[in-house]
Design a protein around this motif. Structure first.
Motif, short mmCIF file in Angstrom:
data_model
loop_
_atom_site.label_atom_id
_atom_site.label_comp_id
_atom_site.label_asym_id
_atom_site.label_seq_id
_atom_site.Cartn_x
_atom_site.Cartn_y
_atom_site.Cartn_z
N UNK A 176 78.84 -21.21 -2.29
CA UNK A 176 77.44 -21.29 -2.81
C UNK A 176 76.83 -20.08 -2.47
N UNK A 177 76.12 -19.44 -3.41
CA UNK A 177 75.44 -18.05 -3.26
C UNK A 177 73.94 -18.23 -3.59
N UNK A 178 73.35 -19.58 -4.02
CA UNK A 178 71.92 -19.87 -4.35
C UNK A 178 71.86 -21.34 -4.35
N UNK A 179 70.70 -21.75 -3.80
CA UNK A 179 70.04 -22.97 -3.82
C UNK A 179 68.77 -22.99 -3.72
N UNK A 180 67.88 -23.18 -4.88
CA UNK A 180 66.55 -23.25 -4.67
C UNK A 180 65.79 -23.47 -6.24
N UNK B 57 63.83 -17.67 -7.33
CA UNK B 57 64.93 -16.94 -7.92
C UNK B 57 64.50 -15.71 -8.29
N UNK B 58 63.42 -15.85 -9.39
CA UNK B 58 62.91 -14.58 -10.07
C UNK B 58 62.01 -13.92 -9.33
N UNK B 59 61.39 -14.63 -8.24
CA UNK B 59 60.29 -13.83 -7.18
C UNK B 59 61.16 -12.78 -6.88
N UNK B 60 62.54 -12.86 -6.30
CA UNK B 60 63.26 -11.84 -5.60
C UNK B 60 63.62 -10.43 -6.71
N UNK B 61 63.62 -10.92 -8.06
CA UNK B 61 63.95 -10.00 -9.01
C UNK B 61 62.46 -9.55 -9.78
N UNK B 62 61.49 -9.71 -9.19
CA UNK B 62 60.01 -9.46 -9.70
C UNK B 62 59.99 -8.00 -10.39
N UNK B 63 60.67 -7.11 -9.49
CA UNK B 63 60.56 -5.92 -9.96
C UNK B 63 61.59 -5.44 -11.34
N UNK C 267 75.87 -9.83 -5.11
CA UNK C 267 75.89 -11.31 -4.49
C UNK C 267 75.34 -11.37 -3.22
N UNK C 268 76.04 -10.35 -2.20
CA UNK C 268 75.80 -10.21 -0.87
C UNK C 268 74.08 -10.25 -0.49
N UNK C 269 73.42 -9.46 -1.24
CA UNK C 269 71.92 -9.40 -0.93
C UNK C 269 71.23 -10.59 -1.42
N UNK C 270 71.62 -11.14 -2.85
CA UNK C 270 71.09 -12.43 -2.98
C UNK C 270 71.39 -13.62 -2.07
N UNK C 271 72.32 -13.63 -1.53
CA UNK C 271 72.76 -14.80 -0.75
C UNK C 271 71.94 -14.68 0.43
N UNK C 272 71.59 -13.27 0.99
CA UNK C 272 70.99 -13.15 2.23
C UNK C 272 69.37 -13.49 2.13
N UNK C 273 69.22 -13.03 0.81
CA UNK C 273 67.36 -13.21 0.66
C UNK C 273 67.27 -14.92 0.56
N UNK C 274 68.13 -15.45 -0.21
CA UNK C 274 68.01 -17.07 -0.60
C UNK C 274 68.05 -17.74 0.72
#
Length: 322
Positions: free
Chosen positions: A239-243, A248-254, A315-322
């Protein structure tokens, strides 16, 4: 939330398969008949998910990510190698009959309808199979009439239906016995825009009226945007994301989607990370290279966000953020 209040509860679930290391050629094939040279493949790796009643959850991932294996464990077809799984307070692989009574399934193009019979006859057979009370059965048909135009389909043999009509009918069949959970695998694949919209509205309507939990696997981000309040993303069994999507879009807002209509090449689409590059500098660079006839700038789409998550470098950074 108490454990009994979850529709699906998976705790550290892992599924492994033993695969024979095969050899090439005729001699290799003969050798394989007596070989004990196996390797272990981990299809699902230590996944934990809690899904509440009435949620519509998009279960996403690239081909080979482990989605189908997870769904098969939820439906009782496969037993996990390790971990615990409860579906409607039932261990699905230990009591497949009881589990089947409370779930509905639409998998790809594998129809549960009788090919040569009119749709209404398939419904009557399913009524008997699931022992649906006549009053409940009639109420479901009335609900179907409210949510979709089924009168023209009820007396039409399934073999004479279009792909979209068969898909619509299969979804109706999956909800007929009022299951607590319905699994939908690529429900709009191959359909035109109009039929996709109709099926999405039907799924939303049935979910709202019956509070049915829906697990949706799809590669169509239109389905995700239209239906899902929450998404779970897996890749290589993990699993790399659950929300929810907005989180999800918030972390790619830039990120912005820049579309340029260039005089020599026509429309070009560019994803710009404004933390790294200013949109205006990109526009200026293309203006120097040639004439820009039109410009549009939009927030990054769900589809592009998912693509970036699949990218191993993110992948690693997304998993860490989420």
């Amino acid at each position: 939330m108490a454990e009994e209040e979850f529709a699906i509860r998976m705790n550290n679930v892992t599924k492994e398969f033993k695969v024979l290391n095969r050899h090439e050629g005729l001699k290799g094939s003969i050798k394989d008949l007596f070989s004990r040279d196996y390797k272990t493949i981990t299809a699902v790796d230590n996944i934990s998910i809690n899904i509440r009643p009435g949620e519509i959850v998009g279960y996403l991932g690239p081909n080979g990510a482990g989605k189908s294996t997870t769904i098969k464990m939820m439906t009782g077809v496969l037993e996990p190698t390790r971990g615990e799984i409860l579906v409607n307070q039932t261990i699905p692989y230990k009591d497949r009959s009881r589990n089947a009574e409370n779930i509905g399934v639409v998998f790809g193009q594998r129809s549960q309808l009788w090919w040569s019979l009119p749709l209404i006859e398939s419904f009557k057979l399913l009524k008997d199979i699931y022992m649906i009370d006549t009053a409940d059965y009639n109420r479901m048909l009335e609900l179907y009439r409210e949510l979709a135009d089924i009168e023209t389909l009820l007396h039409k043999p399934v073999r004479q239906m279009s792909l979209g009509q068969r898909t619509l009918s299969d979804i109706l069949a999956a909800f007929l016995h009022n299951p607590k959970i319905v699994f939908l695998d690529e429900p709009t694949i191959g359909l035109d825009v109009s039929m996709k919209a109709k099926i999405r509205e039907l799924i939303k309507g049935l979910n709202k009226e019956k509070n049915t939990t829906v697990i949706l696997t799809t590669h169509d981000m239109g389905d995700v945007d239209a239906l899902c309040q929450r998404i779970v993303i897996i890749d290589h069994g993990c699993m790399i994301y659950d929300n929810d999507i907005e989180h999800l879009k918030h972390y790619f807002g830039s990120y912005r989607t820049l579309r340029l209509n260039l005089a020599d090449t026509g429309w070009k689409e560019i994803i710009v990370d404004e933390c790294q590059t200013d949109v205006m500098s990109v526009i200026s660079e293309y203006q120097r290279m040639g004439s820009i006839k039109d410009i549009s700038v939009e927030d990054i789409s769900t589809e592009e966000v998912i693509k970036k998550i699949y990218d191993a470098s993110n992948r690693k950074s997304v998993k860490k953020r989420a």
